[in-house]
Design a protein around this motif. Sequence first.
Motif, mmCIF file in Angstrom:
data_model
loop_
_atom_site.group_PDB
_atom_site.id
_atom_site.type_symbol
_atom_site.label_atom_id
_atom_site.label_comp_id
_atom_site.label_asym_id
_atom_site.label_seq_id
_atom_site.Cartn_x
_atom_site.Cartn_y
_atom_site.Cartn_z
ATOM 1 N N GLU A 107 -6.713 7.743 7.613
ATOM 2 C CA GLU A 107 -6.263 7.295 8.937
ATOM 3 C C GLU A 107 -5.202 8.247 9.500
ATOM 4 O O GLU A 107 -5.222 8.600 10.678
ATOM 5 C CB GLU A 107 -5.713 5.862 8.838
ATOM 6 C CG GLU A 107 -5.437 5.250 10.194
ATOM 7 C CD GLU A 107 -4.821 3.853 10.113
ATOM 8 O OE1 GLU A 107 -5.054 3.139 9.126
ATOM 9 O OE2 GLU A 107 -4.087 3.489 11.057
ATOM 10 N N LEU B 260 -16.009 10.263 9.287
ATOM 11 C CA LEU B 260 -15.181 9.300 10.015
ATOM 12 C C LEU B 260 -15.314 9.634 11.495
ATOM 13 O O LEU B 260 -14.911 10.704 11.935
ATOM 14 C CB LEU B 260 -13.737 9.415 9.541
ATOM 15 C CG LEU B 260 -12.730 8.427 10.122
ATOM 16 C CD1 LEU B 260 -13.127 6.990 9.875
ATOM 17 C CD2 LEU B 260 -11.351 8.681 9.528
ATOM 18 N N ARG C 37 -1.990 -7.827 3.262
ATOM 19 C CA ARG C 37 -2.399 -8.629 2.104
ATOM 20 C C ARG C 37 -3.447 -9.678 2.471
ATOM 21 O O ARG C 37 -3.360 -10.829 2.050
ATOM 22 C CB ARG C 37 -1.189 -9.298 1.432
ATOM 23 C CG ARG C 37 -0.329 -8.348 0.595
ATOM 24 C CD ARG C 37 0.812 -9.077 -0.089
ATOM 25 N NE ARG C 37 0.390 -10.155 -0.967
ATOM 26 C CZ ARG C 37 -0.024 -9.996 -2.219
ATOM 27 N NH1 ARG C 37 -0.065 -8.808 -2.751
ATOM 28 N NH2 ARG C 37 -0.389 -11.031 -2.940
ATOM 29 N N HIS D 35 -11.810 -5.466 -0.743
ATOM 30 C CA HIS D 35 -10.388 -5.147 -0.903
ATOM 31 C C HIS D 35 -9.623 -6.461 -1.025
ATOM 32 O O HIS D 35 -9.380 -7.131 -0.031
ATOM 33 C CB HIS D 35 -9.876 -4.350 0.300
ATOM 34 C CG HIS D 35 -10.590 -3.045 0.493
ATOM 35 N ND1 HIS D 35 -10.146 -1.878 -0.082
ATOM 36 C CD2 HIS D 35 -11.716 -2.727 1.153
ATOM 37 C CE1 HIS D 35 -10.977 -0.891 0.246
ATOM 38 N NE2 HIS D 35 -11.937 -1.384 0.989
ATOM 39 N N LEU E 121 0.844 -1.196 0.000
ATOM 40 C CA LEU E 121 0.000 0.000 0.000
ATOM 41 C C LEU E 121 0.876 1.242 0.000
ATOM 42 O O LEU E 121 1.802 1.359 0.785
ATOM 43 C CB LEU E 121 -0.900 0.015 1.228
ATOM 44 C CG LEU E 121 -2.016 -1.028 1.279
ATOM 45 C CD1 LEU E 121 -2.822 -0.828 2.546
ATOM 46 C CD2 LEU E 121 -2.897 -0.951 0.063
ATOM 47 N N ARG F 165 -5.490 -4.693 4.926
ATOM 48 C CA ARG F 165 -5.071 -4.456 3.539
ATOM 49 C C ARG F 165 -3.548 -4.476 3.443
ATOM 50 O O ARG F 165 -2.987 -5.056 2.525
ATOM 51 C CB ARG F 165 -5.627 -3.118 3.027
ATOM 52 C CG ARG F 165 -7.136 -3.153 2.843
ATOM 53 C CD ARG F 165 -7.689 -1.739 2.714
ATOM 54 N NE ARG F 165 -7.237 -1.093 1.498
ATOM 55 C CZ ARG F 165 -6.771 0.143 1.429
ATOM 56 N NH1 ARG F 165 -6.684 0.889 2.501
ATOM 57 N NH2 ARG F 165 -6.397 0.654 0.281
ATOM 58 N N ASN G 68 -7.343 -0.885 7.220
ATOM 59 C CA ASN G 68 -6.036 -0.568 6.641
ATOM 60 C C ASN G 68 -4.982 -1.594 7.034
ATOM 61 O O ASN G 68 -4.121 -1.959 6.223
ATOM 62 C CB ASN G 68 -5.602 0.839 7.039
ATOM 63 C CG ASN G 68 -6.283 1.916 6.210
ATOM 64 O OD1 ASN G 68 -6.795 1.624 5.124
ATOM 65 N ND2 ASN G 68 -6.305 3.131 6.708
ATOM 66 N N MET H 46 -5.541 5.176 3.702
ATOM 67 C CA MET H 46 -4.374 5.343 4.567
ATOM 68 C C MET H 46 -4.238 6.820 4.954
ATOM 69 O O MET H 46 -3.900 7.155 6.095
ATOM 70 C CB MET H 46 -3.091 4.882 3.857
ATOM 71 C CG MET H 46 -3.060 3.416 3.467
ATOM 72 S SD MET H 46 -3.121 2.299 4.872
ATOM 73 C CE MET H 46 -1.391 2.122 5.206
ATOM 74 N N ASN I 177 -17.728 -3.119 -0.142
ATOM 75 C CA ASN I 177 -16.496 -2.618 -0.765
ATOM 76 C C ASN I 177 -15.411 -3.650 -0.496
ATOM 77 O O ASN I 177 -14.938 -3.809 0.622
ATOM 78 C CB ASN I 177 -16.109 -1.254 -0.203
ATOM 79 C CG ASN I 177 -15.244 -0.475 -1.187
ATOM 80 O OD1 ASN I 177 -14.832 -1.021 -2.217
ATOM 81 N ND2 ASN I 177 -14.969 0.775 -0.890
ATOM 82 N N PRO J 185 -3.575 -7.196 -4.395
ATOM 83 C CA PRO J 185 -3.172 -7.337 -5.787
ATOM 84 C C PRO J 185 -2.498 -8.700 -5.977
ATOM 85 O O PRO J 185 -1.675 -9.092 -5.158
ATOM 86 C CB PRO J 185 -2.151 -6.220 -6.003
ATOM 87 C CG PRO J 185 -2.196 -5.369 -4.791
ATOM 88 C CD PRO J 185 -2.875 -6.114 -3.704
ATOM 89 N N ILE K 165 -16.608 1.319 -9.017
ATOM 90 C CA ILE K 165 -17.291 1.195 -7.730
ATOM 91 C C ILE K 165 -16.248 0.891 -6.669
ATOM 92 O O ILE K 165 -15.353 0.083 -6.883
ATOM 93 C CB ILE K 165 -18.346 0.065 -7.809
ATOM 94 C CG1 ILE K 165 -19.446 0.444 -8.798
ATOM 95 C CG2 ILE K 165 -18.934 -0.235 -6.433
ATOM 96 C CD1 ILE K 165 -20.483 -0.633 -9.021
ATOM 97 N N LEU L 224 -11.704 1.692 10.444
ATOM 98 C CA LEU L 224 -10.800 2.137 9.377
ATOM 99 C C LEU L 224 -9.374 1.661 9.663
ATOM 100 O O LEU L 224 -8.685 1.173 8.754
ATOM 101 C CB LEU L 224 -10.821 3.668 9.252
ATOM 102 C CG LEU L 224 -9.829 4.257 8.246
ATOM 103 C CD1 LEU L 224 -10.184 3.843 6.826
ATOM 104 C CD2 LEU L 224 -9.752 5.769 8.345
ATOM 105 N N LYS L 225 -8.943 1.755 10.919
ATOM 106 C CA LYS L 225 -7.600 1.294 11.295
ATOM 107 C C LYS L 225 -7.455 -0.188 10.998
ATOM 108 O O LYS L 225 -6.447 -0.626 10.453
ATOM 109 C CB LYS L 225 -7.394 1.511 12.799
ATOM 110 C CG LYS L 225 -6.810 2.840 13.175
ATOM 111 C CD LYS L 225 -6.470 2.788 14.645
ATOM 112 C CE LYS L 225 -5.735 4.010 15.122
ATOM 113 N NZ LYS L 225 -5.612 3.990 16.582
ATOM 114 N N ARG M 267 -0.080 -11.522 -7.047
ATOM 115 C CA ARG M 267 1.357 -11.532 -7.283
ATOM 116 C C ARG M 267 1.683 -12.773 -8.089
ATOM 117 O O ARG M 267 1.079 -13.818 -7.884
ATOM 118 C CB ARG M 267 2.020 -11.679 -5.915
ATOM 119 C CG ARG M 267 3.060 -10.697 -5.530
ATOM 120 C CD ARG M 267 3.419 -10.944 -4.072
ATOM 121 N NE ARG M 267 4.772 -11.474 -3.958
ATOM 122 C CZ ARG M 267 5.221 -12.120 -2.891
ATOM 123 N NH1 ARG M 267 4.443 -12.346 -1.863
ATOM 124 N NH2 ARG M 267 6.445 -12.546 -2.861
ATOM 125 N N SER N 132 -16.514 -4.543 -6.256
ATOM 126 C CA SER N 132 -17.414 -4.067 -5.207
ATOM 127 C C SER N 132 -18.820 -3.946 -5.770
ATOM 128 O O SER N 132 -18.996 -3.763 -6.972
ATOM 129 C CB SER N 132 -16.933 -2.722 -4.683
ATOM 130 O OG SER N 132 -15.645 -2.874 -4.123
#
Lengths: 117, 236
Positions: A23, A116, B16, B71, A12, B13, B10, A20, B69, B74, A48, B6-7, B76, B56
């Motif tokens: 945050e 948020l 991975r 996530h 990321l 994500r 992230n 990110m 949504n 990607p 989307i 949110l934390k 590899r 999504s």
Amino acid sequence: MTVQEPDSPSVLDETRDPLMIAEAWMRDGRDVAIATVVETWGSAPRPIGSHLVIDAEGNFHGSVSGGCVEGAVIAEAVDVIDNGKPRMLEFGVADETAWQVGLSCGGKIKVFVERLG
Amino acid sequence: MDPHLLKKLNAERAARRAVALVTDLGDGRDRIVHEADQVAGALGEALAKAFRSGKSTTVEAEGRTFFINVHVPPARLVVIGAVHISQALAPMAKVAGYDIEIIDPRTAFATPDRFPDVTLHADWPQDVLGKQPLDSYTAVAALTHDPKIDDPALEVALRADCFYIGALGSRKTHGRRVERLTAAGFTQQQIERIHAPIGLDIGAANPAEIAVAVLAQVIGAMRSRGLERAVGDEAA
């Protein structure tokens, strides 16, 4: 030995990833809104799930279109930060504000804006 | 959105791991769902589809409207062998959206000259993969033809549950490989996950065409994750 290591998209990018950044802004004590593309019709510039994150001063990162409607989303987001109520926005050529903030590509998008915290 | 959510999102994500943020568009409440979580009904079906396709979506379930949504990390592609096939495979995989890296301890093969703009490790697979672990969103294609180099990578890939594992070589070569992996303690079920001979059967006649067959097989494996029947047939 690693011979070569170009930019790797599997990691990321904290300087470009909107979530990110949201945050990091939150950690700095800034008020933040997150806008998300939740539906698209026709040719929409961003898929989307795309995010635009906005702070109370109108600073933003990311995108929900090719720049066509960001201004309107940011204005709405500042309101959402104020009153805390999530909002659903719709943009498209059929929109009465099309000439100002419509999508020139002829598509239509729905954007969900939430605060948020 | 809940700041803690949110934390967490992230962090998942960055690690991975495939996650979905499910938002009730009526009241704005959201929650995180992992790919392995069991979710019933129409929402569960939409989640499974979103995880598989990486797309999504909005779904009506239980009289409510949810936005999923998703996530997905990607994908590899780790290629063992800086060989002729890899030279064609690297740019193709990039175009298809795969983050590709090539590992080959033979410094005569692994040169930036032969592989411009590709992450290249002139080192043994077991050393490189020890530092950069494989995961279930990684595909491994072993193309050196040399058991000394291919086998350690295949063993790591089997243990890491990579979504695709392929190995170059004839049926005879693969037969000997199966014997070695069996002796190393892998079960028949594990070993059967290896696509060998590698690539979809399109009658590929040269390195570039074999690269197409391999990439097509990788994409098929990615898009059929969690399905009983694989997309496309095996063996080439």
